[in-house]
Design a protein around this motif. Structure first.
Motif, PDB file in Angstrom:
ATOM      1  N   GLN A 240       1.610   9.951  10.001  1.00 59.37           N
ATOM      2  CA  GLN A 240       1.746   8.494   9.671  1.00 59.37           C
ATOM      3  C   GLN A 240       2.193   8.424   8.356  1.00 59.37           C
ATOM      4  OE1 GLN A 240       1.826   5.627  12.063  1.00 59.37           O
ATOM      5  NE2 GLN A 240       2.221   7.459  13.153  1.00 59.37           N
ATOM      6  N   TYR A 241       1.243   8.848   7.299  1.00 61.91           N
ATOM      7  CA  TYR A 241       1.289   8.982   5.955  1.00 61.91           C
ATOM      8  C   TYR A 241       2.418   9.638   5.607  1.00 61.91           C
ATOM      9  CZ  TYR A 241      -3.619   8.088   6.429  1.00 61.91           C
ATOM     10  OH  TYR A 241      -4.970   7.592   6.810  1.00 61.91           O
ATOM     11  N   HIS A 242       2.975  10.597   6.103  1.00 59.09           N
ATOM     12  CA  HIS A 242       4.197  11.251   5.791  1.00 59.09           C
ATOM     13  C   HIS A 242       5.277  10.393   5.984  1.00 59.09           C
ATOM     14  CE1 HIS A 242       7.574  14.146   6.253  1.00 59.09           C
ATOM     15  NE2 HIS A 242       7.462  14.738   5.168  1.00 59.09           N
ATOM     16  N   ALA A 243       5.160   9.966   7.068  1.00 51.13           N
ATOM     17  CA  ALA A 243       6.439   8.848   7.490  1.00 51.13           C
ATOM     18  C   ALA A 243       6.663   7.790   6.574  1.00 51.13           C
ATOM     19  CB  ALA A 243       6.193   8.378   9.012  1.00 51.13           C
ATOM     20  N   LYS A 244       5.421   7.282   6.014  1.00 51.15           N
ATOM     21  CA  LYS A 244       5.664   6.161   5.038  1.00 51.15           C
ATOM     22  C   LYS A 244       5.950   6.664   3.551  1.00 51.15           C
ATOM     23  CE  LYS A 244       4.546   2.556   7.881  1.00 51.15           C
ATOM     24  NZ  LYS A 244       6.115   1.705   8.159  1.00 51.15           N
ATOM     25  N   GLY A 245       5.863   7.922   3.199  1.00 49.69           N
ATOM     26  CA  GLY A 245       5.980   8.434   1.925  1.00 49.69           C
ATOM     27  C   GLY A 245       4.586   8.087   1.205  1.00 49.69           C
ATOM     28  N   TRP A 246       3.470   7.928   1.784  1.00 46.99           N
ATOM     29  CA  TRP A 246       2.170   7.741   1.183  1.00 46.99           C
ATOM     30  C   TRP A 246       1.615   8.938   0.418  1.00 46.99           C
ATOM     31  CZ3 TRP A 246      -1.273   3.814   4.574  1.00 46.99           C
ATOM     32  CH2 TRP A 246      -0.782   2.878   4.669  1.00 46.99           C
ATOM     33  N   VAL A 247       0.829   8.827  -0.529  1.00 46.61           N
ATOM     34  CA  VAL A 247      -0.145   9.957  -0.973  1.00 46.61           C
ATOM     35  C   VAL A 247      -1.416   9.634  -0.090  1.00 46.61           C
ATOM     36  CG1 VAL A 247      -1.556  10.641  -2.921  1.00 46.61           C
ATOM     37  CG2 VAL A 247       1.022   9.662  -3.282  1.00 46.61           C
ATOM     38  N   GLN A 248      -1.743  10.713   0.517  1.00 46.89           N
ATOM     39  CA  GLN A 248      -3.273  10.858   1.088  1.00 46.89           C
ATOM     40  C   GLN A 248      -4.144  11.385  -0.026  1.00 46.89           C
ATOM     41  OE1 GLN A 248      -2.981  13.090   4.706  1.00 46.89           O
ATOM     42  NE2 GLN A 248      -2.225  15.192   3.775  1.00 46.89           N
ATOM     43  N   GLN A 249      -5.515  10.810   0.134  1.00 50.00           N
ATOM     44  CA  GLN A 249      -6.584  11.503  -0.873  1.00 50.00           C
ATOM     45  C   GLN A 249      -7.707  11.695   0.112  1.00 50.00           C
ATOM     46  OE1 GLN A 249      -6.964   8.948  -4.560  1.00 50.00           O
ATOM     47  NE2 GLN A 249      -6.392   7.299  -3.245  1.00 50.00           N
TER      48      GLN A 249
ATOM     49  N   CYS B 223       0.548  -1.162   0.062  1.00 50.53           N
ATOM     50  CA  CYS B 223      -0.040  -0.084  -0.069  1.00 50.53           C
ATOM     51  C   CYS B 223       0.819   1.279  -0.037  1.00 50.53           C
ATOM     52  CB  CYS B 223      -1.060   0.011   1.214  1.00 50.53           C
ATOM     53  SG  CYS B 223      -2.168   1.323   1.435  1.00 50.53           S
ATOM     54  N   ARG B 224       0.586   2.317  -0.995  1.00 53.37           N
ATOM     55  CA  ARG B 224       1.169   3.364  -0.721  1.00 53.37           C
ATOM     56  C   ARG B 224       0.293   4.625  -1.038  1.00 53.37           C
ATOM     57  NH1 ARG B 224       4.381   0.236   0.303  1.00 53.37           N
ATOM     58  NH2 ARG B 224       6.384  -0.241  -0.352  1.00 53.37           N
ATOM     59  N   LEU B 225      -1.227   4.482  -0.638  1.00 51.40           N
ATOM     60  CA  LEU B 225      -1.885   5.447  -0.641  1.00 51.40           C
ATOM     61  C   LEU B 225      -3.058   5.428   0.437  1.00 51.40           C
ATOM     62  CD1 LEU B 225      -1.711   4.488  -3.873  1.00 51.40           C
ATOM     63  CD2 LEU B 225      -3.084   6.510  -4.242  1.00 51.40           C
ATOM     64  N   SER B 226      -3.504   6.217   1.017  1.00 51.43           N
ATOM     65  CA  SER B 226      -4.661   6.407   1.855  1.00 51.43           C
ATOM     66  C   SER B 226      -5.846   7.301   1.014  1.00 51.43           C
ATOM     67  CB  SER B 226      -4.436   7.021   3.342  1.00 51.43           C
ATOM     68  OG  SER B 226      -4.038   8.334   2.915  1.00 51.43           O
TER      69      SER B 226
ATOM     70  N   ASP C 192       4.511   5.666  -5.905  1.00 53.29           N
ATOM     71  CA  ASP C 192       5.739   4.940  -5.611  1.00 53.29           C
ATOM     72  C   ASP C 192       5.097   3.431  -5.702  1.00 53.29           C
ATOM     73  OD1 ASP C 192       7.963   3.561  -5.186  1.00 53.29           O
ATOM     74  OD2 ASP C 192       7.755   3.918  -2.715  1.00 53.29           O
ATOM     75  N   PHE C 193       5.127   2.856  -6.805  1.00 49.62           N
ATOM     76  CA  PHE C 193       4.700   1.329  -7.193  1.00 49.62           C
ATOM     77  C   PHE C 193       5.690   0.589  -7.450  1.00 49.62           C
ATOM     78  CE2 PHE C 193       0.638   3.692  -8.271  1.00 49.62           C
ATOM     79  CZ  PHE C 193      -0.206   3.291  -7.077  1.00 49.62           C
ATOM     80  N   SER C 194       6.990   0.856  -7.252  1.00 54.53           N
ATOM     81  CA  SER C 194       8.240   0.086  -7.638  1.00 54.53           C
ATOM     82  C   SER C 194       8.440  -0.678  -6.645  1.00 54.53           C
ATOM     83  CB  SER C 194       9.304   1.173  -7.967  1.00 54.53           C
ATOM     84  OG  SER C 194       9.658   2.018  -6.667  1.00 54.53           O
TER      85      SER C 194
END
Length: 468
Positions: A285-294, A233-236, A465-467
């Motif tokens: 938390q999302y920032h720490a993981k490098g996620w995208v938040q929607q 997972c890379r998005l919320s 980031d789907f790599s």
């Protein structure tokens, strides 16, 4: 002989639009970074028996149209047979002229089944039999339907309590399309809802954390974020009427949590304080993981209480809300940015009156660290039609930079929805082509064509980031 409705140049009204679409847009792979496809059906590579099961069941867009023309609920969501429901839809389609359903219906028949015939009462049997026969084959299983549309990435939408077992099975299968997930913790935010306590029990079970306080709720959600991240997972995603912002001390948030657990009534301000605290924690938390938040903002849900009690949510009784958006959204984003913990963010609005508000808002927090860090998301739900898409593109162009836009998504539960990306691309290319023809843009097809490529694919490819 009548010309087919869906031609090569459908929605393209001059040679510039045609060149932009065919040379720069049409062949780009699809990154569908937000949808509601059921991962269990992808995991088992489900084969649908007929066109009703894949096309009408679960589609509240069609249900609303059918009810509008006077179709009884028996043939919408009720116990009518699959064929009866299809006939009811076929009788409805000619009455959807100028609604996007008319375009989508015939695009989908053409792209998936190579059917050029207009759907109506007279053609219903022929189309039902032909499409159902093609569907009831391994060549049109769920996975093959996705691949047929040149899809590279799909992100489903899943609750924090989900086991992700279906995603794990897909990953182990070697399927060529990357099927990922997004973390949607809406139920953890709904502290005033009747099912909140029940949901916490489910979250306790999935996280193996006893939730007795706001702090332990955060621990449980953090543990699930770790689990989702480990599974790709890379998005919320969040579905909210508007983003709340009411700051409070940690002790007060804990008191609000205890008050709810004691079944005491919360004030609206207390609800907003709890939600603000939890959203800010999640944003960290999302920032720490490098996620995208929607954030999907602006829906007025469950308007018809009588039908809600009969059919439940997500059955076609939602509409556009007129909530204030700008101030609290600004304060929320600023609270994260002030700590340098504002991750990449996509903002979607459902009220077209808020287009310019959100298009201007994103510029406040684009800090040069990432191209298009804060995005004004594509028109969704009631706005993913020709005017809605055009208006979103115009607002973004006027207030921000269209060239940095990450493009379209399906936001759909249907495996036949991928032509919506084509629909968007045609509208985009026609908008630009008409401005070239008017002399408002230069006749530099490489310059504008490369922007089209970026919007349709490359920007999203770089943004997520789907790599893994």
């Amino acid at each position: 002989m009548k010309q087919p409705f869906i031609t090569d140049n459908f929605l393209l009204h001059n040679p510039f639009a045609e060149e932009l679409y065919h040379d720069f847009a049409a062949q780009r792979p699809i990154i569908d970074y937000h949808c509601h496809l059921p991962p269990d059906q992808i995991a088992k590579d489900h084969i649908f028996e007929n066109l009703t099961q894949i096309w009408i069941n679960g589609d509240h867009y069609k249900w609303r149209a059918m009810r509008t023309v006077g179709i009884q609920e028996k043939f919408v969501t009720g116990n009518g047979s699959d064929k009866e429901k299809f006939h009811a839809w076929a009788e409805t389609v000619p009455q959807t002229l100028r609604n996007p359903l008319y375009h989508w219906t015939h695009l989908e028949l053409k792209r998936y089944f190579d059917i050029d015939v207009l759907l109506n009462k007279e053609t219903a049997d022929e189309i039902y039999q032909e499409a159902s026969a093609k569907l009831n084959s391994s060549t049109n299983s769920c996975r093959n339907l996705i691949q047929k549309m040149n899809v590279e990435v799909v992100c489903t939408t899943d609750d924090p309590t989900d086991t992700l077992e279906h995603h794990q099975k897909i990953a182990q299968s070697g399927y060529s399309v990357h099927i990922s997930t997004s973390f949607r913790p809406d139920k953890a935010l709904l502290i005033s809802h009747e099912g909140f306590s029940t949901y916490l029990k489910e979250l306790e079970k999935s996280s193996d954390i006893e939730i007795t306080s706001f702090r332990t709720l955060c621990v449980a959600l953090s543990k699930r974020i770790d689990y989702f991240h480990e599974n790709g997972c890379r998005l919320s995603d969040h579905g909210l009427s508007c983003i709340p912002f009411a700051m409070a001390a940690t002790t007060e948030i804990e008191s609000i949590f205890v008050k709810q657990r004691n079944k005491e009534t919360l004030t609206q301000l207390e609800i907003e304080k709890f939600q603000t605290a939890l959203l800010l924690f999640l944003g960290d938390q999302y920032h720490a993981k490098g996620w995208v938040q929607q954030f999907h903002l602006g829906a007025l849900r469950n308007n018809n209480s009588r039908m809600l009690s009969k059919l439940g949510p997500d059955t076609g009784w939602d509409s556009i809300g007129d909530y204030p958006q700008a101030y609290t959204l600004s304060r929320f984003l600023d609270a994260l940015d002030a700590k340098d913990k504002l991750t990449k963010t996509i903002l979607y609005n459902l009220n077209p009156a808020d287009n310019e508000v959100l298009a201007a808002m994103i510029g406040n927090f684009n800090d040069g660290s990432v191209k298009g860090k804060i995005q004004f998301g594509s028109g969704w739900w009631f706005l993913d039609q020709k005017d809605g898409i055009t208006n979103q593109l115009n607002a973004l162009s006027n207030m921000g930079l269209l060239s940095c836009f990450i493009g379209m998504l399906t936001d759909s539960r249907s495996f036949l929805s991928y032509p919506r990306h084509e629909y968007f691309r045609r509208i985009l290319c026609n908008l630009l082509g008409e401005e070239i023809q008017k002399g408002e843009l230069p006749q530099d097809m490489e310059l504008i064509g490369n922007m089209v490529k970026n919007i349709c694919y490359k920007n999203a490819k770089a943004y997520f980031d789907f790599s893994i």
